[in-house]
Design an enzyme around this catalytic site. Structure first.
Site, PDB file in Angstrom:
ATOM      1  N   LYS A  30      -7.856 -27.677   4.757  1.00 46.86           N
ATOM      2  CA  LYS A  30      -7.889 -26.711   5.602  1.00 46.86           C
ATOM      3  C   LYS A  30      -8.305 -27.048   6.897  1.00 46.86           C
ATOM      4  O   LYS A  30      -8.719 -26.255   7.873  1.00 46.86           O
ATOM      5  CB  LYS A  30      -9.214 -25.657   5.061  1.00 46.86           C
ATOM      6  CG  LYS A  30      -8.657 -24.973   3.748  1.00 46.86           C
ATOM      7  CD  LYS A  30      -9.676 -23.919   3.217  1.00 46.86           C
ATOM      8  CE  LYS A  30     -11.019 -24.400   2.729  1.00 46.86           C
ATOM      9  NZ  LYS A  30     -11.948 -23.398   2.170  1.00 46.86           N
ATOM     10  N   LYS A  51     -11.253 -28.514   7.757  1.00 44.36           N
ATOM     11  CA  LYS A  51     -12.513 -28.297   7.990  1.00 44.36           C
ATOM     12  C   LYS A  51     -13.326 -29.473   7.589  1.00 44.36           C
ATOM     13  O   LYS A  51     -13.105 -30.033   6.591  1.00 44.36           O
ATOM     14  CB  LYS A  51     -13.001 -27.216   6.944  1.00 44.36           C
ATOM     15  CG  LYS A  51     -13.219 -25.748   7.681  1.00 44.36           C
ATOM     16  CD  LYS A  51     -13.936 -24.822   6.658  1.00 44.36           C
ATOM     17  CE  LYS A  51     -14.075 -23.414   7.651  1.00 44.36           C
ATOM     18  NZ  LYS A  51     -14.776 -22.421   6.536  1.00 44.36           N
TER      19      LYS A  51
HETATM   20  N1  CTP Z   1     -19.138 -14.724   5.764  1.00 46.00           N
HETATM   21  C1  CTP Z   1     -19.672 -13.448   6.129  1.00 46.00           C
HETATM   22  N2  CTP Z   1     -20.398 -13.300   7.102  1.00 46.00           N
HETATM   23  C2  CTP Z   1     -20.399 -14.139   8.071  1.00 46.00           C
HETATM   24  C3  CTP Z   1     -20.195 -15.227   7.920  1.00 46.00           C
HETATM   25  C4  CTP Z   1     -19.507 -15.638   6.765  1.00 46.00           C
HETATM   26  O1  CTP Z   1     -19.551 -12.463   5.377  1.00 46.00           O
HETATM   27  N3  CTP Z   1     -21.194 -13.773   9.155  1.00 46.00           N
HETATM   28  C5  CTP Z   1     -18.347 -14.702   4.545  1.00 46.00           C
HETATM   29  C6  CTP Z   1     -17.092 -14.921   4.739  1.00 46.00           C
HETATM   30  O2  CTP Z   1     -16.123 -13.939   5.288  1.00 46.00           O
HETATM   31  C7  CTP Z   1     -16.478 -15.720   3.394  1.00 46.00           C
HETATM   32  C8  CTP Z   1     -17.783 -16.313   2.995  1.00 46.00           C
HETATM   33  O3  CTP Z   1     -18.982 -15.626   3.931  1.00 46.00           O
HETATM   34  O4  CTP Z   1     -15.956 -14.628   2.695  1.00 46.00           O
HETATM   35  C9  CTP Z   1     -17.883 -17.641   3.065  1.00 46.00           C
HETATM   36  O5  CTP Z   1     -17.592 -17.998   4.602  1.00 46.00           O
HETATM   37  P1  CTP Z   1     -17.554 -19.558   5.263  1.00 46.00           P
HETATM   38  O6  CTP Z   1     -16.247 -19.641   5.811  1.00 46.00           O
HETATM   39  O7  CTP Z   1     -18.070 -20.472   4.348  1.00 46.00           O
HETATM   40  O8  CTP Z   1     -18.660 -19.317   6.357  1.00 46.00           O
HETATM   41  P2  CTP Z   1     -18.583 -19.120   8.132  1.00 46.00           P
HETATM   42  O9  CTP Z   1     -19.748 -18.897   8.535  1.00 46.00           O
HETATM   43  O10 CTP Z   1     -17.461 -18.192   8.367  1.00 46.00           O
HETATM   44  O11 CTP Z   1     -17.990 -20.679   8.210  1.00 46.00           O
HETATM   45  P3  CTP Z   1     -17.067 -21.201   9.379  1.00 46.00           P
HETATM   46  O12 CTP Z   1     -17.671 -20.825  10.831  1.00 46.00           O
HETATM   47  O13 CTP Z   1     -16.827 -22.489   9.077  1.00 46.00           O
HETATM   48  O14 CTP Z   1     -15.530 -20.381   9.304  1.00 46.00           O
END
Ligand code: CTP
Length: 147
Positions: free
Chosen positions: A47, A49
């Site tokens: 992905k 990441k």
């Molecule tokens: N999620 C959420 N609220 C946030 C951050 C994440 O509801 N503020 C949710 C995402 O929509 C997803 C789940 O948590 O369904 C896991 O998200 P993840 O991608 O691991 O977290 P992120 O903080 O969004 O990571 P990144 O910044 O790397 O995308």
């Protein structure tokens, strides 16, 4: 009391934060059995990441959250239909940053996108960490990797 429903969600959950917790808590209002697919380090590489915490740590943390019944590794984009069938999933849930992306799963179960918690993300935490001094950043990294 939530209905008797099996729910499935996936995520990376690096640097577990309040947005992750709130999502899980809101998911638990929809049903009573929650399975979480945590992305493996290899799948994250696919992905594009790179995680601060290894898969084992992320999976342990998510599995320790009250209401999470099972953690499974998320190893590919293609496993979702197989997992839905294997675990008799009634509802597939993701944060609304994924809105529409998994509508093809509606053939197998309900698909729900929940609103994200405003103002926090793993990316934002990483940015904050990278703006502090390189020495401190280095020590934080080594603490995480020694655990
Ligand atoms: N999620 C959420 N609220 C946030 C951050 C994440 O509801 N503020 C949710 C995402 O929509 C997803 C789940 O948590 O369904 C896991 O998200 P993840 O991608 O691991 O977290 P992120 O903080 O969004 O990571 P990144 O910044 O790397 O995308």
């Amino acid at each position: 009391m939530p209905a008797h429903k099996n729910i499935l969600t996936y995520g990376t959950f690096d640097l577990f934060h309040i947005g992750h917790l709130r999502l899980i808590q809101r998911i638990l209002k929809l049903g009573d059995k929650l399975i979480v697919g945590v992305s493996t380090d290899e799948f994250n590489a696919v992905k594009g990441k790179k995680c601060t915490m290894p898969f084992e740590h992320r999976a342990d943390i998510v599995g320790s959250i009250k209401g999470v019944d099972l953690v499974i590794p998320e190893q590919s984009w293609e496993q979702k239909i197989k997992d839905i069938k294997k675990f008799n999933v009634d509802i597939f849930v993701m944060g609304d940053d994924w809105k529409g992306k998994f509508d093809y799963l509606k053939e197998y179960c309900d698909v729900i996108y929940l609103p994200r918690t405003e103002g926090i993300s793993t990316t934002k935490i990483k940015k904050t960490l990278s703006s502090i001094s390189p020495d401190l950043k280095q020590s934080l990294n080594s603490v995480i990797h020694q655990m």
